[in-house]
Design an enzyme around this catalytic site. Structure first.
Site, short mmCIF file in Angstrom:
data_model
loop_
_atom_site.label_atom_id
_atom_site.label_comp_id
_atom_site.label_asym_id
_atom_site.label_seq_id
_atom_site.Cartn_x
_atom_site.Cartn_y
_atom_site.Cartn_z
N THR A 1 0.85 -1.21 0.00
CA THR A 1 0.00 0.00 0.00
C THR A 1 0.88 1.24 0.00
O THR A 1 1.91 1.29 0.65
CB THR A 1 -0.88 0.00 1.26
OG1 THR A 1 -1.62 -1.19 1.31
CG2 THR A 1 -1.83 1.20 1.27
N ARG B 1 -11.73 -9.85 -1.84
CA ARG B 1 -11.47 -9.14 -0.57
C ARG B 1 -11.01 -7.71 -0.82
O ARG B 1 -10.12 -7.46 -1.63
CB ARG B 1 -10.41 -9.91 0.23
CG ARG B 1 -10.02 -9.28 1.54
CD ARG B 1 -8.77 -8.43 1.42
NE ARG B 1 -8.36 -7.86 2.70
CZ ARG B 1 -7.44 -6.92 2.81
NH1 ARG B 1 -6.82 -6.46 1.72
NH2 ARG B 1 -7.11 -6.44 3.98
N GLY C 1 -9.76 -4.17 1.37
CA GLY C 1 -9.35 -3.66 2.68
C GLY C 1 -9.79 -2.22 2.85
O GLY C 1 -10.77 -1.76 2.27
N ASP C 2 -9.06 -1.46 3.65
CA ASP C 2 -9.46 -0.10 4.00
C ASP C 2 -9.07 0.94 2.95
O ASP C 2 -9.65 2.02 2.89
CB ASP C 2 -8.84 0.29 5.34
CG ASP C 2 -7.32 0.35 5.28
OD1 ASP C 2 -6.71 -0.66 4.87
OD2 ASP C 2 -6.74 1.40 5.59
N GLY D 1 -1.82 -1.23 6.45
CA GLY D 1 -1.74 -2.25 7.49
C GLY D 1 -2.84 -3.27 7.35
O GLY D 1 -3.34 -3.53 6.25
N GLY E 1 -6.00 -4.13 6.96
CA GLY E 1 -7.12 -3.30 6.52
C GLY E 1 -8.42 -3.53 7.24
O GLY E 1 -9.15 -2.57 7.53
#
Lengths: 134, 169
Positions: A1, A29, A31-32, A53, A55
């Site tokens: 990221t 999937r 994540g954030d 990190g 997420g």
């Protein structure tokens, strides 16, 4: 990221995050990083935030929006808000890092992992590139 | 008025031992990204343009988990996510699971500026890129030998993403 947050000379804030996610992810999937309010947030008068990190934990805490809300509603300084919200992520069992810039141009980073690739520069001449914790 | 730029290239098991001989290349890439963004800010440019410029440098560099050099899905596909937000207006754009946008952050910016939406996902996001002239590229371009071998190691061990404690994220 990878991520970036900025304050420009007009006083406007911006944030951006981009990622491949995690090796071996399945079932689509996410994540954030692409979730506005979690891994990415920018709000003039408050802050701009980009996260990296685990997420799922950053999503559950709504990290970017939570930091801005603490600044706006509690009047908390950026450093304290970042520390408190990363603490919530840690309390849930997540690890990772946050970069942020405040409305006054304060550059902030914080992480709960052994290291974070990071760099920052300001019009005052600050210019740092760091990888490891120490 | 002053300006500020802060960037990151990911957090995790980043220690001198893990980074090894790549440290100098990573530092140089971070410095290039910083230069790309600060060149805009120092000339009175907008924060939104500065963050996009910095991210595109890192998306192109194979040392970071984004764009070229991104982690691969269980099926060996680069499924890329990105978001951008303008603090002045709270306009925002995001893409999830794009597989062909050369710069996912540029696609997120196009979603913000050329659609009424905030987030587009998967094939729809890729179709939006095609329809809006956002540069696309074959998915294989994103896969580096290191990522391919990491995935092979993970699959050989019978694990999937969350068995490796974010080791490769």
């Amino acid at each position: 990221t990878v991520g970036a947050v900025a304050l420009d000379t007009a006083g406007h804030l911006a944030a951006a995050t981009s990622t491949g996610g995690v090796t071996g992810k399945r079932w689509g999937r996410i994540g954030d990083s692409p979730l506005i309010g979690a891994g990415t947030w920018a709000q003039d008068g408050a802050c701009a935030v980009s996260c990296t990190g685990a997420g799922e934990f950053f999503v559950r805490v709504g990290v970017g929006h939570a930091i801005a809300a603490r600044i706006r509603h509690l009047g908390e300084p950026l450093e304290g808000a970042v520390a408190a919200v990363l603490g919530e992520v840690t309390a849930l069992g997540g690890t990772g890092g946050i970069i942020a810039v405040g409305a006054d141009g304060t550059p902030q980073w914080r992480f709960s992992t052994p290291g974070m690739h990071r760099a920052r520069a300001t019009s005052d001449g600050l210019c740092e590139v760091e990888l490891f914790a120490e | 008025m002053t300006w500020t730029l802060v960037i990151h290239g990911g957090a995790g098991r980043i220690t001198p031992k893990v980074v090894g001989g790549k440290e100098q290349a990573i530092r140089e890439a971070l410095a290039r990204a910083l230069d790309a963004g600060t060149a805009i800010l120092a000339n009175g440019g907008a924060a939104i343009d500065a963050v996009q410029a910095a991210i595109e440098v890192l998306e192109d560099d194979p040392h970071f988990n984004a764009g070229r050099g991104a982690a691969l899905s269980y099926d060996g596909v680069a499924e890329l996510d990105a978001a951008i937000m303008d603090g002045a207006t709270r306009d925002a754009g995001a893409v999830a699971g794009t597989t062909r946008a050369r710069h996912p952050i540029a696609l997120a910016r196009a979603v913000m500026e050329r659609s009424p939406h905030v987030m587009l996902a998967g094939e729809g996001a890729d179709a939006f890129a095609e329809a809006n002239g956002v540069e696309t590229i074959d998915n294989g371009w994103f896969a580096t030998p290191e990522r391919i071998s990491q995935l092979a190691e993970l699959r050989a061990a019978g694990g999937d993403a969350f068995d490796v404690d974010m080791k490769y994220g």
